[in-house]
Design an enzyme around this catalytic site. Structure first.
Site, PDB file in Angstrom:
ATOM      1  N   GLY C  47      30.944  -9.258  12.384  1.00  0.00           N
ATOM      2  CA  GLY C  47      30.190  -8.768  13.533  1.00  0.00           C
ATOM      3  C   GLY C  47      28.699  -8.986  13.349  1.00  0.00           C
ATOM      4  O   GLY C  47      27.913  -8.890  14.283  1.00  0.00           O
ATOM      5  N   SER C  88      24.166  -8.485   1.678  1.00  0.00           N
ATOM      6  CA  SER C  88      23.217  -9.239   2.521  1.00  0.00           C
ATOM      7  C   SER C  88      23.077 -10.673   2.037  1.00  0.00           C
ATOM      8  O   SER C  88      21.998 -11.249   2.082  1.00  0.00           O
ATOM      9  CB  SER C  88      21.852  -8.539   2.534  1.00  0.00           C
ATOM     10  OG  SER C  88      21.993  -7.218   2.985  1.00  0.00           O
ATOM     11  N   LYS C 267      15.929 -15.035   4.505  1.00  0.00           N
ATOM     12  CA  LYS C 267      16.466 -14.047   3.572  1.00  0.00           C
ATOM     13  C   LYS C 267      17.466 -13.168   4.319  1.00  0.00           C
ATOM     14  O   LYS C 267      17.489 -13.119   5.543  1.00  0.00           O
ATOM     15  CB  LYS C 267      15.337 -13.174   3.017  1.00  0.00           C
ATOM     16  CG  LYS C 267      14.252 -13.951   2.288  1.00  0.00           C
ATOM     17  CD  LYS C 267      13.338 -13.070   1.454  1.00  0.00           C
ATOM     18  CE  LYS C 267      12.275 -12.381   2.259  1.00  0.00           C
ATOM     19  NZ  LYS C 267      11.224 -11.749   1.421  1.00  0.00           N
ATOM     20  N   GLU C 271      21.537  -5.286   5.191  1.00  0.00           N
ATOM     21  CA  GLU C 271      21.382  -3.963   4.599  1.00  0.00           C
ATOM     22  C   GLU C 271      19.944  -3.449   4.682  1.00  0.00           C
ATOM     23  O   GLU C 271      19.732  -2.274   5.000  1.00  0.00           O
ATOM     24  CB  GLU C 271      21.858  -3.980   3.144  1.00  0.00           C
ATOM     25  CG  GLU C 271      23.373  -4.133   3.060  1.00  0.00           C
ATOM     26  CD  GLU C 271      23.825  -4.539   1.683  1.00  0.00           C
ATOM     27  OE1 GLU C 271      24.320  -3.676   0.958  1.00  0.00           O
ATOM     28  OE2 GLU C 271      23.683  -5.721   1.345  1.00  0.00           O
TER      29      GLU C 271
END
Lengths: 160, 418, 314
Positions: C47, C88, C267, C271
């Site tokens: 998602g 991440s 990057k 999170e």
């Protein structure tokens, strides 16, 4: 077993149901309208929202026999064939979708809201979808999308 | 660099299927001849168990009831293999899986759950992570409850505190929370010749494949994981839940097997965010420079380790916040208890520590009579800064700029903004 | 009485598994016989937008239109392992693997055009079908592997380079505290998010909104309420998560300062967007009513109790 007739997305259905069958089970398990999602089973999350005779209901809280003779709209019946409904279009454009599990219910709540109130304020939009939980989007882009959809619908109305 | 596609607001590729209700989540799959599975879970936090499935097996429509006896290798886990696929002799938390009923319909499976007899011999349990650290505390597994300690040492902590004009000591606590993704766990497994196919929502299909193959003791290439639409995850789909149960059931029975968790089962089946107790001591000098920081962090991982080691490590590394502090001492511990197990959740240990370090910053700023924004700008990481672990930050360190831009916008957006 | 206050938090987040643990992503870029580009990778779309972001990286690296990319990530039997959709790490790690595979494929296509047809061009778009048909049924495939660069920390001192890269967040939040009911309402927020480079700004904004909502729940609403190991709040009637009415409108500031090792400088942010929310709310509560809430969530009961303690001047 009981036989009921109902209208789903404009089509008539006559189906055999058990007395204790919920509307969501009829839609999903029996008729495979799987766009209707079950997120909690107790009417708290709104993922199973469908429109019944113009009003949104949690299809997990409605028994199938209660839908006898009613008109149901599920997510599968929102667009017009291949063409997206302006709400669906706005959801896509505004980035209102992430995991997508709440989205069918959100779109139907948005539709019921805009059908009744074509130009809601942002706060009215928030109220209109407050029964639909979303864990991904933080709702803001959904609010943006419904706001945009109301403008699309207004334009559509003007050109007709 | 001129970029054509990167930087553009391209509409998400999975969006169309999602707004039309066509996106397929595992619960949306139906197969001919399929069976339904339901999990029997522990109702006690710590107990020896004896399981009798005979009565339940006699219910018409019950095809098979799986227990630990059916599992070739009864262990799994992302780091330690400390989860049992089905508890054999002992349950360690409420919700531990004990058996998996496979039946022709969901109702029959549910009825069978009630007819399985579980004899619990309750054991003393421990729920407080601080108490669990005591050697005399009940052992959740047959070893110390302290499963990990990370320690960080930089500079001279005692000398550092001597140089401070202001020192703030506080204890902070965070709660155990749930991912609450909207799509409850669901899956369907079936056979494709001699390959077991498991269709399930997961964050890491290749790792699930490995864990299924290990538990079933079959070659990796005889397991295929299909990962259709996933209804949110946030770390809660890192540890497997029903994957091995489904794979084993379909392999033993030869028919497709489907399972869907209710919301309540979802709450007990997947991991939680580690609650943490964080004792902080932070000191600065009158000029507004951070000089020393000491922190002790205890994370309650519940009955299973999951990612606890990596999470408490991440907490320790991020304990200072994004600030240069010359003298740092951090001890962070991961501890077993008989609570539900904690694992990955968005932020992974770096979410808890800011509850402490950012309040410490504001308390210090107030005591020093410095604006909290100025205090952060004075101490924040910049290009060339060294972190508490001695890492030199060489590029893409726009923190100072971000602080300034946020402050500027807050002044514009918020009436009466400071 | 209703009192307003503002608070800030700044945070950092290290991407990836960390601590020298092999953090590897693998990807395959293929010129299909139909002239489309197929990306095979075991990176999950949960998602967050992985499919879209990673397809954008592929299109950019190949120099082709976005619509030529077919992204396949749903089947372990045909996709290489790209690690978990967590930490991440997918944009940074798997983005790099896809970029490498795509660049290799592009170079190969350019080579073929030059060697076989004597065409020297940087624009491969128009020749994809022509090159695709060269090998008959065999598709042209290139792989890309990326390993993140971190080191294992010293066991005694914790010194080392445990994560790479770091992402920064600064959130400013305004709250309104009702001192009679103890209810905290978040009325406004400004979220500054470092991203390296924004691959898709709108998707980043969506992450900020979503992270904000989860952080808001963490700060003032959510607790599973454990009692002797039992989860008491195990349904949405008792485990309250934010609704549309709980969320403020947010001013989002995307900060771009490319990271050389990231794909096009990007990057991970999945999170980071969450972590600054709750502490900024806590600082705003103090600014509004002068109490330090050291335990979360700050439920109305907890806040009222703290206000009473303050009143008594304890």
């Amino acid at each position: 077993m009981k036989k009921i007739a109902l209208n789903i997305n404009g089509e008539e259905y006559v189906v055999d149901i058990n007395e204790d069958m919920r509307l969501i089970d009829l839609l999903r398990d029996k008729l495979h309208f799987t766009g209707t999602k079950e997120g909690c089973g107790e009417g708290e999350c709104g993922a199973c929202t469908v429109i019944m005779d113009g009003e949104t209901v949690n299809s997990c809280m409605v028994l199938a026999f209660q839908a006898e003779g009613r008109e149901i709209i599920t997510i599968e019946g929102v667009g017009n064939g291949e063409a997206l409904h302006p709400i669906q279009k706005a959801f896509l454009e505004e980035g209102a979708v992430q995991c997508g599990f709440c989205i069918p219910g959100m779109v139907l709540s948005a539709k019921a809201l805009l059908d009744k109130k074509p130009a809601p304020t942002r706060n009215e939009i928030r109220e209109g979808i407050s029964g639909n939980l979303c864990r991904c989007t933080g709702y803001n882009k959904i609010v943006d999308a419904i706001d945009k959809a109301s403008k699309y619908l207004k334009e559509e109305g003007e050109t007709k | 660099m001129k970029l054509e596609t990167v930087g553009k607001n391209i509409i998400r590729v999975d969006g169309l299927a999602k707004v039309t209700g066509k996106a397929t989540y595992p619960q949306d799959l139906y197969m001919d001849n399929m069976l339904y599975g339901k999990t029997l879970r522990s109702t006690k936090p710590h107990a020896n168990i004896k399981v009798d499935t005979k009565k339940a097996e006699k219910i018409p429509g019950v095809i098979k009831i799986l227990t630990y006896r059916d599992v070739p290798y009864n262990h799994h886990g992302v780091l330690f293999k400390d989860h049992e696929v089905f508890c054999a002799k002992k349950v360690r938390s409420i919700g531990d899986p004990i058996a998996f009923v496979v039946a022709t319909c969901e109702k029959t499976a549910t009825k069978a759950l009630e007819e399985i007899e579980v004899e619990y011999e309750e054991l003393e349990a421990v729920f407080d992570p601080i108490k669990a650290m005591d050697e005399k505390a009940p052992k959740v597994h047959d070893k110390s409850n302290i499963i990990y300690k990370y320690q960080l040492r930089r500079g001279d902590i005692e000398e550092g505190f001597k140089q401070c004009d202001v020192i703030v000591e506080e204890e902070y606590k965070t709660s155990m929370v749930d991912h609450a993704f909207l799509q409850p766990e669901a899956g369907i497994a079936y056979l494709e010749n001699d390959t077991v196919v498991v269709c399930v929502s997961t964050q890491y299909p290749h790792f699930d494949q490995l864990e299924i193959a290990e538990a079933l003791k079959i070659p990796l290439d005889k397991v295929k994981v299909i990962n259709p639409a996933v209804g949110g995850a946030f770390g809660g789909r890192e540890d497997i839940t029903m994957q091995i149960h489904l794979a084993l059931a379909t392999r033993l029975i030869g028919r497709p097997v489907k399972a869907i968790y209710t919301r309540q089962e979802s709450f007990v089946a997947h991991s939680k965010r580690h609650p943490m107790i964080m004792r902080y001591k932070t000191g600065a000098n009158r000029a507004g420079r951070l000089i020393a920081m000491e922190a002790t962090i205890v994370g309650d991982t519940g009955a299973y380790a999951s990612w606890a080691i990596n999470i408490l490590r991440k907490s320790g590394v991020h304990a200072t916040g994004p600030y240069e502090i010359p003298n740092v001492k951090v001890d962070s511990y991961a501890v077993y208890t008989n609570n539900p197990f904690a694992g990955a959740m968005r932020g992974f240990g770096a979410t808890q520590v800011p509850i402490a370090h950012e309040q410490q910053m504001d308390i210090l700023a107030e005591r020093l009579n410095i604006d909290p924004i100025r205090f952060r700008l004075e101490n924040c990481f910049k290009k060339g800064s060294t972190t508490a672990t001695g890492q030199i930050l060489e590029e893409s360190i726009p923190l100072e700029r971000t602080i300034k831009e946020v402050e500027k916008q807050m002044k514009k957006s918020v009436v009466g903004g400071v | 009485m209703k009192k307003r206050g503002i608070g800030y938090a700044s945070t950092f987040y290290g991407t990836g598994y960390g601590n020298g643990f092999p953090d590897i992503s693998r990807a395959i870029a293929e010129l299909g016989t139909d002239g489309n580009i197929y990306i095979y990778v075991g990176a999950t779309e949960v998602g967050q937008g992985a499919k879209t972001i990673l397809s954008q990286i592929a299109a950019e690296a190949l120099g082709v239109d976005f619509s030529s990319i077919v992204f396949i990530c749903e089947d372990t039997s045909i996709t290489p392992d790209a690690g978990t959709a967590a930490a991440s790490r997918q944009t940074y790690n798997t983005g790099n693997a896809i970029k490498l595979a795509s660049e290799k494929l592009r170079n190969e296509i350019i080579n073929i055009l030059e060697k076989r047809y004597g065409i020297s061009t940087e624009n491969i778009e128009d020749y994809l079908l022509q090159v695709a048909k060269l090998n008959g049924d065999e598709a042209l495939r290139m792989d890309g592997i990326f390993t993140a660069s971190t080191t294992e920390m010293d066991a005694e001192t914790g010194q080392g380079n445990p994560y790479y890269p770091y992402t920064f967040s600064v959130y400013g939040i305004e709250v309104e505290v009702d001192t009679t009911t103890g209810i905290v309402e978040v009325t406004k927020a400004v979220c500054g998010q470092d991203v390296g480079r924004a691959i898709n700004p709108k998707l980043i904004e969506g992450q900020i909104d979503g992270g904000f909502s989860m952080g808001l729940g963490y700060g003032i609403m959510e607790d599973i309420n454990l009692q002797s190991g039992r989860i008491k709040h195990d349904r949405f009637t008792s485990y309250l998560i934010p609704t549309a009415l709980d969320m403020p409108d947010i001013d989002k500031i995307i900060i771009e300062e490319p990271e050389a090792t990231g794909p096009y400088g990007a990057k991970g942010i999945g999170e980071p967007v969450l972590v600054a929310v709750a502490p900024a709310i806590l600082n705003a509560i103090y600014n509004a009513v002068g109490v330090r809430m050291k335990e979360i969530p700050v439920t109305p009961e907890r806040l009222l109790k703290a206000l009473k303690v303050k009143e008594r001047g304890v």
